[in-house]
Scaffold this active site. Structure first.
Site, PDB file in Angstrom:
ATOM      1  N   CYS A  30      -7.496  72.067  22.404  1.00 11.15           N
ATOM      2  CA  CYS A  30      -8.550  71.739  23.329  1.00 11.15           C
ATOM      3  C   CYS A  30     -10.030  71.629  22.533  1.00 11.15           C
ATOM      4  O   CYS A  30     -10.445  71.091  23.307  1.00 11.15           O
ATOM      5  CB  CYS A  30      -8.918  71.904  24.801  1.00 11.15           C
ATOM      6  SG  CYS A  30      -9.102  73.732  25.312  1.00 11.15           S
ATOM      7  N   GLU A  83     -15.404  72.666  31.929  1.00 13.59           N
ATOM      8  CA  GLU A  83     -13.568  71.360  31.479  1.00 13.59           C
ATOM      9  C   GLU A  83     -14.329  70.222  30.834  1.00 13.59           C
ATOM     10  O   GLU A  83     -14.641  69.860  32.172  1.00 13.59           O
ATOM     11  CB  GLU A  83     -12.456  72.325  31.732  1.00 13.59           C
ATOM     12  CG  GLU A  83     -11.493  71.677  31.023  1.00 13.59           C
ATOM     13  CD  GLU A  83     -11.481  71.714  30.126  1.00 13.59           C
ATOM     14  OE1 GLU A  83     -11.843  71.369  29.546  1.00 13.59           O
ATOM     15  OE2 GLU A  83     -11.325  72.728  29.364  1.00 13.59           O
TER      16      GLU A  83
END
Length: 203
Positions: free
Chosen positions: A37, A3
């Site tokens: 995202c 991430e």
């Protein structure tokens, strides 16, 4: 799986169909109102077709139907909360103060901005906008560099920075595009659009 933060960049090379590239960028930025995202935040278009590509993005963004999320005629819905629309607008205004040129949008969509939105040519459900949802106009910046908020931060709204991609050859465009992408401290999702598989393999 890493991430690495969400500030996706897209680079369109000269050998790729420009209109298809713009369509992908529109979907990447305005889909889910930019609240993913992996939403596209920065787009580089070859210098020789920059004006054409920028205008194509603006035209397509204006045609995007803005309205209720449960209306199948809507292409883009509202932001998630009052706090988020304030955050998005604050980051947009900060980018303008930093020297970014806003060529489309740059403001919340509500009953107070209806006239402005109509003059700018946006396609929206007036009843939905006036009902008080957290809508924000699709926003386009040019003349942006790293160090400006819209290029550096995760906005999570329908905002994109579009800049020209220099390069005399496809290889130079590719290398410059990779360099631009790698200047960001985010890295969750990026894309280089090209038809040259050999170029990618040699990278």
């Amino acid at each position: 799986h890493l991430e690495l933060g969400g500030h996706a960049a897209m680079v369109v090379l000269s050998d790729f169909d420009l209109e298809r590239g713009i369509q992908e960028a529109i979907r990447g930025c305005l889909g889910d109102t930019g609240q993913r995202c992996v939403s596209t935040r920065a787009l580089w278009i070859p210098e020789h077709s920059f004006t054409q590509g920028l205008q194509s993005y603006i035209d397509r963004a204006k045609r995007f139907r803005i309205g209720l999320p449960d209306d199948f005629q809507s292409d883009m819905g509202p932001l998630i909360s009052r706090e988020q629309i304030k955050r998005v607008d604050a980051m947009v205004q900060e980018t303008i103060r930093q020297g970014g040129t806003c060529v489309l949008g740059g403001y919340p969509l509500n009953k107070d901005t209806l006239t402005r939105a109509k003059e700018e040519g946006f396609n929206f459900d007036e009843d939905a906008i006036c009902a008080g949802g957290y809508y924000y106009a699709p926003t386009v910046f040019i003349s942006t560099i790293y160090g400006m908020t819209a290029m550096d931060e995760e906005i999570f709204g329908p905002v994109i920075c579009i800049n020209p991609l220099p390069g005399r050859t496809l290889r130079e465009e590719f290398e410059n595009g990779v360099d631009f992408i790698n200047q960001s401290h985010f890295g969750l999702s990026n894309a280089i659009l090209t038809n040259d598989a050999v170029l990618i393999k040699q990278a």
